[in-house]
Design an enzyme around this catalytic site. Sequence first.
Site, PDB file in Angstrom:
ATOM      1  N   SER A  56       8.962   4.968  16.538  1.00  0.00           N
ATOM      2  CA  SER A  56       7.656   4.468  16.988  1.00  0.00           C
ATOM      3  C   SER A  56       7.820   4.037  18.442  1.00  0.00           C
ATOM      4  O   SER A  56       8.211   2.906  18.722  1.00  0.00           O
ATOM      5  CB  SER A  56       7.233   3.265  16.149  1.00  0.00           C
ATOM      6  OG  SER A  56       7.069   3.652  14.817  1.00  0.00           O
ATOM      7  N   LEU A  57       7.518   4.925  19.349  1.00  0.00           N
ATOM      8  CA  LEU A  57       7.806   4.658  20.765  1.00  0.00           C
ATOM      9  C   LEU A  57       6.600   3.999  21.457  1.00  0.00           C
ATOM     10  O   LEU A  57       6.708   2.919  22.008  1.00  0.00           O
ATOM     11  CB  LEU A  57       8.192   5.968  21.466  1.00  0.00           C
ATOM     12  CG  LEU A  57       8.784   5.806  22.852  1.00  0.00           C
ATOM     13  CD1 LEU A  57      10.106   5.067  22.833  1.00  0.00           C
ATOM     14  CD2 LEU A  57       8.940   7.171  23.530  1.00  0.00           C
ATOM     15  N   HIS A  58       5.497   4.692  21.521  1.00  0.00           N
ATOM     16  CA  HIS A  58       4.209   4.166  22.001  1.00  0.00           C
ATOM     17  C   HIS A  58       4.125   3.867  23.496  1.00  0.00           C
ATOM     18  O   HIS A  58       3.032   3.601  24.007  1.00  0.00           O
ATOM     19  CB  HIS A  58       3.777   2.911  21.233  1.00  0.00           C
ATOM     20  CG  HIS A  58       3.918   3.040  19.751  1.00  0.00           C
ATOM     21  ND1 HIS A  58       3.307   4.053  19.035  1.00  0.00           N
ATOM     22  CD2 HIS A  58       4.639   2.315  18.843  1.00  0.00           C
ATOM     23  CE1 HIS A  58       3.627   3.922  17.757  1.00  0.00           C
ATOM     24  NE2 HIS A  58       4.440   2.896  17.615  1.00  0.00           N
ATOM     25  N   CYS A  90      -0.838  -3.342  15.546  1.00  0.00           N
ATOM     26  CA  CYS A  90      -0.642  -3.036  14.120  1.00  0.00           C
ATOM     27  C   CYS A  90      -1.253  -4.119  13.242  1.00  0.00           C
ATOM     28  O   CYS A  90      -0.936  -5.303  13.392  1.00  0.00           O
ATOM     29  CB  CYS A  90       0.856  -2.915  13.836  1.00  0.00           C
ATOM     30  SG  CYS A  90       1.238  -2.768  12.091  1.00  0.00           S
ATOM     31  N   CYS A 105       3.185   8.142   2.057  1.00  0.00           N
ATOM     32  CA  CYS A 105       3.582   7.117   3.026  1.00  0.00           C
ATOM     33  C   CYS A 105       3.944   5.855   2.249  1.00  0.00           C
ATOM     34  O   CYS A 105       3.112   5.293   1.543  1.00  0.00           O
ATOM     35  CB  CYS A 105       2.419   6.863   3.992  1.00  0.00           C
ATOM     36  SG  CYS A 105       2.844   5.708   5.279  1.00  0.00           S
ATOM     37  N   GLU A 158       0.829  -1.206   0.000  1.00  0.00           N
ATOM     38  CA  GLU A 158       0.000   0.000   0.000  1.00  0.00           C
ATOM     39  C   GLU A 158       0.861   1.252   0.000  1.00  0.00           C
ATOM     40  O   GLU A 158       1.931   1.284   0.589  1.00  0.00           O
ATOM     41  CB  GLU A 158      -0.842   0.044   1.275  1.00  0.00           C
ATOM     42  CG  GLU A 158      -1.706  -1.158   1.464  1.00  0.00           C
ATOM     43  CD  GLU A 158      -2.398  -1.137   2.815  1.00  0.00           C
ATOM     44  OE1 GLU A 158      -3.218  -2.023   3.049  1.00  0.00           O
ATOM     45  OE2 GLU A 158      -2.122  -0.239   3.630  1.00  0.00           O
ATOM     46  N   ASN A 180      -6.041   3.161  15.416  1.00  0.00           N
ATOM     47  CA  ASN A 180      -7.007   2.950  14.338  1.00  0.00           C
ATOM     48  C   ASN A 180      -7.510   1.507  14.443  1.00  0.00           C
ATOM     49  O   ASN A 180      -6.785   0.583  14.098  1.00  0.00           O
ATOM     50  CB  ASN A 180      -6.309   3.189  12.994  1.00  0.00           C
ATOM     51  CG  ASN A 180      -7.291   3.630  11.948  1.00  0.00           C
ATOM     52  OD1 ASN A 180      -8.476   3.293  12.013  1.00  0.00           O
ATOM     53  ND2 ASN A 180      -6.808   4.380  10.975  1.00  0.00           N
ATOM     54  N   CYS A 218       4.069  -5.959  16.105  1.00  0.00           N
ATOM     55  CA  CYS A 218       3.603  -5.011  17.123  1.00  0.00           C
ATOM     56  C   CYS A 218       2.119  -5.290  17.381  1.00  0.00           C
ATOM     57  O   CYS A 218       1.350  -5.502  16.438  1.00  0.00           O
ATOM     58  CB  CYS A 218       3.811  -3.573  16.656  1.00  0.00           C
ATOM     59  SG  CYS A 218       5.544  -3.196  16.355  1.00  0.00           S
ATOM     60  N   CYS A 266      -2.428   1.908   7.719  1.00  0.00           N
ATOM     61  CA  CYS A 266      -1.458   0.915   7.269  1.00  0.00           C
ATOM     62  C   CYS A 266      -2.005  -0.504   7.341  1.00  0.00           C
ATOM     63  O   CYS A 266      -2.481  -0.944   8.360  1.00  0.00           O
ATOM     64  CB  CYS A 266      -0.216   1.045   8.149  1.00  0.00           C
ATOM     65  SG  CYS A 266       0.944  -0.281   7.971  1.00  0.00           S
ATOM     66  N   SER A 308      10.842   6.041   9.560  1.00  0.00           N
ATOM     67  CA  SER A 308      10.235   5.721  10.850  1.00  0.00           C
ATOM     68  C   SER A 308      10.611   4.297  11.243  1.00  0.00           C
ATOM     69  O   SER A 308      10.404   3.361  10.468  1.00  0.00           O
ATOM     70  CB  SER A 308       8.718   5.846  10.747  1.00  0.00           C
ATOM     71  OG  SER A 308       8.123   5.388  11.935  1.00  0.00           O
ATOM     72  N   GLY A 314       5.802  -2.544   6.973  1.00  0.00           N
ATOM     73  CA  GLY A 314       7.167  -3.028   7.162  1.00  0.00           C
ATOM     74  C   GLY A 314       8.028  -2.138   8.030  1.00  0.00           C
ATOM     75  O   GLY A 314       7.692  -0.995   8.311  1.00  0.00           O
ATOM     76  N   GLU A 315       9.142  -2.708   8.475  1.00  0.00           N
ATOM     77  CA  GLU A 315      10.138  -1.981   9.262  1.00  0.00           C
ATOM     78  C   GLU A 315      11.292  -1.647   8.317  1.00  0.00           C
ATOM     79  O   GLU A 315      12.056  -2.531   7.893  1.00  0.00           O
ATOM     80  CB  GLU A 315      10.604  -2.862  10.433  1.00  0.00           C
ATOM     81  CG  GLU A 315      11.909  -2.443  11.088  1.00  0.00           C
ATOM     82  CD  GLU A 315      11.948  -0.983  11.545  1.00  0.00           C
ATOM     83  OE1 GLU A 315      11.131  -0.603  12.398  1.00  0.00           O
ATOM     84  OE2 GLU A 315      12.812  -0.235  11.043  1.00  0.00           O
ATOM     85  N   CYS A 340       5.197  -7.654   7.697  1.00  0.00           N
ATOM     86  CA  CYS A 340       6.234  -7.224   8.648  1.00  0.00           C
ATOM     87  C   CYS A 340       6.470  -8.340   9.649  1.00  0.00           C
ATOM     88  O   CYS A 340       5.532  -9.024  10.065  1.00  0.00           O
ATOM     89  CB  CYS A 340       5.796  -5.950   9.370  1.00  0.00           C
ATOM     90  SG  CYS A 340       7.066  -5.301  10.483  1.00  0.00           S
TER      91      CYS A 340
HETATM   92  S1  SF4 Z   1       4.078  -1.051  13.585  1.00  0.00           S
HETATM   93 FE1  SF4 Z   1       5.599  -1.090  11.952  1.00  0.00          FE
HETATM   94  S2  SF4 Z   1       7.245  -2.397  12.798  1.00  0.00           S
HETATM   95 FE2  SF4 Z   1       5.424  -2.801  14.054  1.00  0.00          FE
HETATM   96  S3  SF4 Z   1       4.424  -4.586  13.060  1.00  0.00           S
HETATM   97 FE3  SF4 Z   1       3.506  -2.717  12.182  1.00  0.00          FE
HETATM   98  S4  SF4 Z   1       4.676  -2.338  10.302  1.00  0.00           S
HETATM   99 FE4  SF4 Z   1       5.900  -3.720  11.589  1.00  0.00          FE
END
Ligand code: SF4
Length: 396
Positions: A249-251, A148, A134, A119, A327, A145, A370, A227, A195-196, A141
């Site tokens: 991406s701290l959270h 996600c 984006c 995407e 989201n 997380c 995402c 990111s 993805g990372e 990934c």
């Molecule tokens: S937040 Fe980013 S690093 Fe974490 S699972 Fe989703 S895509 Fe992967």
Amino acid sequence: MIDAQAGVDRPRALPHRTLTAMTSTTAPRLTNLLGMSRQQMEAFFLSIGEKKFRAAQVMKWIHIEGCDNFAAMTNLSKALRTRLSEVAEVRGPGVVYEGSSSDGTRKWVLEVEDGSYVETVLIPADDGKRRTLCVSSQVGCSLDCSFCSTGKQGFQRNLTAAEIIGQVWVAQRSVGPRRDTANRPVTNVVMMGMGEPLMNYDNVVPAMKLMLDDDGYGLSKRRVTLSTSGVVPMIDKLGDEIDVSLAISLHAATDELRSELVPLNRKYNIRSLLDACHRYLAKCADTRMITIEYTLIKDVNDQQAHAEQLAALLKELPCKINLIPFNPFPHSGYEKPSRNQQMRFQQWLYDLGYTAHIRTTRGDDIDAACGQLVGRVKDRTRRHERYIQSIQIDAD
Ligand code: SF4
């Protein structure tokens, strides 16, 4: 579903490229020029007996004009155009879906080499003066997380540099070619899609170099943001090579909670991550700030104590904070905090000396968050299957 939404364009299912000819054993193998950095392009032209300066000419055609047809590259000799069509190609991802939201957000679902989908989302802001793309770096990934939806789809593979820059190329071709620096179809890029990116360093960095190159997309380092969820050694490596803007991406502000939300934290904890951020900033040629991404999840990390922990944690780090309301996606187990709670959290941070921006959810009517439109990717880890099974067990 999308047709029923007011103000949403009918999604266009565009013809996508057949891969049959490319994978045929008898077909000549063409070199795809799309993902080549300037150095790689120069090496390519030298390898076919041409001068290095051809690289800049062809890069301009590909990335500024959005051209994939050598015959149209009229400042090249006819002989060179013919030669290029015999040995090379400009092949971007196939567009399988293109949709526009009523708020101006545009989204593409792109088919990459093995038939997987990724995407790409273009988000307008400031009355259209800023158009942020984006971009995805992987199919799925591996980092899982917990909040996600991409993480729930498992991991298939890294995208190639051509597939990464191809997302910018497709978006620019769709919006219109870049005629001058004041009117760019894409003004900012964030490597924040599926993805990372630091787990795909070798393809992401060449693609970002093309984003910065004047014969590529000509964006400044401040307008290209990577990111990461915190792959510490690769943050150090990135700083040695290309000082684009960095978002973390701290959270969560404690290791206990962050390890729950971002499992990678068990390997690289918050202290090591913040130390890497300081080292990164020290390597930047100009004064920068780190962007801290903090997904607000109801009753998980949205209370006053969490704001206080976050403020204390960040007090030494030059940074700005983006608050991202969670989201929701099916069976995530998390909820979005109310608007009032989001604003309370913002105010707590403000009282502690931080200006935090609440990111508005964009493109809701085209599932722009995402991972939500692509659905399931081919999952070698079978994580999606296990996830569905666990939901069913919970429901029994
Ligand atoms: S937040 Fe980013 S690093 Fe974490 S699972 Fe989703 S895509 Fe992967």
